[in-house]
Design an enzyme around this catalytic site. Structure first.
Site, PDB file in Angstrom:
ATOM      1  N   ASN A   9     -38.872  51.690  -7.350  1.00 20.65           N
ATOM      2  CA  ASN A   9     -39.063  50.365  -7.945  1.00 20.65           C
ATOM      3  C   ASN A   9     -38.066  50.238  -9.098  1.00 20.65           C
ATOM      4  O   ASN A   9     -38.250  50.867 -10.140  1.00 20.65           O
ATOM      5  CB  ASN A   9     -40.510  50.250  -8.451  1.00 20.65           C
ATOM      6  CG  ASN A   9     -40.757  48.982  -9.235  1.00 20.65           C
ATOM      7  OD1 ASN A   9     -39.945  48.055  -9.221  1.00 20.65           O
ATOM      8  ND2 ASN A   9     -41.889  48.930  -9.933  1.00 20.65           N
ATOM      9  N   LYS A  11     -37.530  47.677 -10.860  1.00 20.45           N
ATOM     10  CA  LYS A  11     -38.013  46.729 -11.883  1.00 20.45           C
ATOM     11  C   LYS A  11     -36.879  45.755 -12.261  1.00 20.45           C
ATOM     12  O   LYS A  11     -36.091  45.389 -11.404  1.00 20.45           O
ATOM     13  CB  LYS A  11     -38.562  47.487 -13.096  1.00 20.45           C
ATOM     14  CG  LYS A  11     -39.556  48.570 -12.708  1.00 20.45           C
ATOM     15  CD  LYS A  11     -40.305  49.134 -13.871  1.00 20.45           C
ATOM     16  CE  LYS A  11     -41.185  50.266 -13.402  1.00 20.45           C
ATOM     17  NZ  LYS A  11     -42.094  50.740 -14.425  1.00 20.45           N
ATOM     18  N   HIS A  91     -48.592  45.410  -9.053  1.00 15.68           N
ATOM     19  CA  HIS A  91     -48.129  46.438  -9.999  1.00 15.68           C
ATOM     20  C   HIS A  91     -48.778  46.160 -11.357  1.00 15.68           C
ATOM     21  O   HIS A  91     -48.978  45.011 -11.731  1.00 15.68           O
ATOM     22  CB  HIS A  91     -46.594  46.392 -10.096  1.00 15.68           C
ATOM     23  CG  HIS A  91     -46.027  47.562 -10.839  1.00 15.68           C
ATOM     24  ND1 HIS A  91     -46.063  47.653 -12.213  1.00 15.68           N
ATOM     25  CD2 HIS A  91     -45.435  48.699 -10.407  1.00 15.68           C
ATOM     26  CE1 HIS A  91     -45.509  48.803 -12.584  1.00 15.68           C
ATOM     27  NE2 HIS A  91     -45.123  49.457 -11.509  1.00 15.68           N
ATOM     28  N   GLU A  93     -47.654  46.158 -14.221  1.00 15.84           N
ATOM     29  CA  GLU A  93     -46.861  45.297 -15.108  1.00 15.84           C
ATOM     30  C   GLU A  93     -47.057  43.823 -14.742  1.00 15.84           C
ATOM     31  O   GLU A  93     -47.012  42.947 -15.613  1.00 15.84           O
ATOM     32  CB  GLU A  93     -45.381  45.716 -15.065  1.00 15.84           C
ATOM     33  CG  GLU A  93     -45.188  47.039 -15.798  1.00 15.84           C
ATOM     34  CD  GLU A  93     -44.013  47.886 -15.349  1.00 15.84           C
ATOM     35  OE1 GLU A  93     -43.137  47.377 -14.625  1.00 15.84           O
ATOM     36  OE2 GLU A  93     -43.986  49.088 -15.715  1.00 15.84           O
ATOM     37  N   GLU A 161     -51.457  54.222  -9.216  1.00 13.08           N
ATOM     38  CA  GLU A 161     -50.597  54.330 -10.393  1.00 13.08           C
ATOM     39  C   GLU A 161     -51.441  54.226 -11.668  1.00 13.08           C
ATOM     40  O   GLU A 161     -51.701  53.116 -12.148  1.00 13.08           O
ATOM     41  CB  GLU A 161     -49.570  53.199 -10.381  1.00 13.08           C
ATOM     42  CG  GLU A 161     -48.618  53.257  -9.204  1.00 13.08           C
ATOM     43  CD  GLU A 161     -47.257  52.698  -9.575  1.00 13.08           C
ATOM     44  OE1 GLU A 161     -46.273  53.414  -9.393  1.00 13.08           O
ATOM     45  OE2 GLU A 161     -47.191  51.576 -10.092  1.00 13.08           O
ATOM     46  N   GLY A 167     -44.028  55.408 -16.824  1.00  9.82           N
ATOM     47  CA  GLY A 167     -42.944  55.388 -17.810  1.00  9.82           C
ATOM     48  C   GLY A 167     -43.244  56.178 -19.072  1.00  9.82           C
ATOM     49  O   GLY A 167     -42.531  56.050 -20.068  1.00  9.82           O
ATOM     50  N   SER A 207     -44.474  58.518 -13.596  1.00 13.20           N
ATOM     51  CA  SER A 207     -43.671  59.624 -14.126  1.00 13.20           C
ATOM     52  C   SER A 207     -43.380  60.715 -13.095  1.00 13.20           C
ATOM     53  O   SER A 207     -43.334  61.905 -13.445  1.00 13.20           O
ATOM     54  CB  SER A 207     -44.323  60.212 -15.385  1.00 13.20           C
ATOM     55  OG  SER A 207     -44.386  59.225 -16.409  1.00 13.20           O
TER      56      SER A 207
END
Ligand code: PEP
Length: 247
Positions: A9, A11, A91, A93, A161, A167, A207
């Site tokens: 991904n 992003k 996701h 985000e 996730e 991250g 990660s």
């Protein structure tokens, strides 16, 4: 046999120069049971198509409607038309930045399936939810609410996730990953039947790096990874792909 999937991904990263990384991935040879997917920004999908070879391409989101007055959004059909065969939905985000709820993800997934895209539906708990020991309740609710009826092993991939691992360099223990993946498999089998539930690929994301990939891919019911930062460089992502292929 379930297929294995290494999904990257990108992003909101990458301009035309980044296609060299994709070209390097396209030169990798993997066994027949391992698929590679890159989800670049949608602006790059059609250009990516010309260098992607056997690497599949995906969008990072789509609208629940097929067309219309939705400034700035992208339709599932448009992703397909540009060369995508997958789309990431839900996701964290998107859930956080755009207030996406499970029912929004479910509507988008239906539209994506109608367009012929495979959906990678993301679920995951926050740190406070994990610390309150609510992880499985959260994951169960997100699976039930975000996945439409009609899922199959061909149109659905689920990515676990944990939000606190994305991250951050923090990774759950292998037994925490295994617990959630076994739970997701059980829930999918219960809802869609054993035959379907058994074939849906389950990815871990958060990660994943070359240094921890082998250990993560050895966990039960982990069929691959959804990778953010380490998918931007072919040298890192190819090491993760090689670990998956060998698992
Ligand atoms: C992600 O964004 O889906 C992700 C897992 O990111 P990272 O690999 O950078 O943690």
């Amino acid at each position: 046999m379930r297929r294995k999937l290494a999904a990257g991904n990108w992003k909101m990263n990458g301009s035309a120069a980044a296609l060299a990384e994709l070209q390097a991935l396209a030169a990798l040879s993997t066994s027949d049971s391992t698929d590679i997917l890159i989800c670049p920004p949608s602006t790059l999908i059609s250009r990516a198509k010309s260098v992607a070879g056997n690497v599949a391409l995906g969008g990072q989101d789509c609208h629940a409607s097929t067309s219309g007055a939705h400034t700035g959004d992208v339709a599932a059909d448009m992703l397909k038309d540009a060369g995508a065969s997958y789309v990431i939905l839900g996701h964290s985000e998107r859930r956080e930045d755009h207030n996406e709820r499970d029912e929004d993800v479910r509507s988008k997934a239906k539209t994506a399936w109608d367009a012929g895209l495979v959906t990678v539906i993301c679920v995951g708990e926050s740190l406070s939810e994990r610390e309150a020991d609510n992880t499985l309740d959260i994951i169960g609710g997100q699976l039930a609410g975000s996945i439409p009826d009609g899922a199959t092993g061909e149109n659905l991939v689920v990515a676990y996730e944990p939000i606190w691992a994305i991250g951050t360099g923090k990774v759950p223990t292998m037994s925490q990953i295994g617990e959630v993946h076994d739970f997701m498999r059980m829930r999918l089998e219960r809802r869609f039947g054993e035959g379907v539930g058994r074939t849906v690929p389950l990815l871990y994301g958060g990660s994943v790096k070359p240094g921890n990939a082998e250990e993560i891919f050895a966990v039960s019911n982990v069929d691959g990874a959804l990778v953010g930062g380490a998918s931007l460089k072919a040298s890192d992502f190819s090491a993760i792909i090689t670990a998956l292929d060998a698992a």
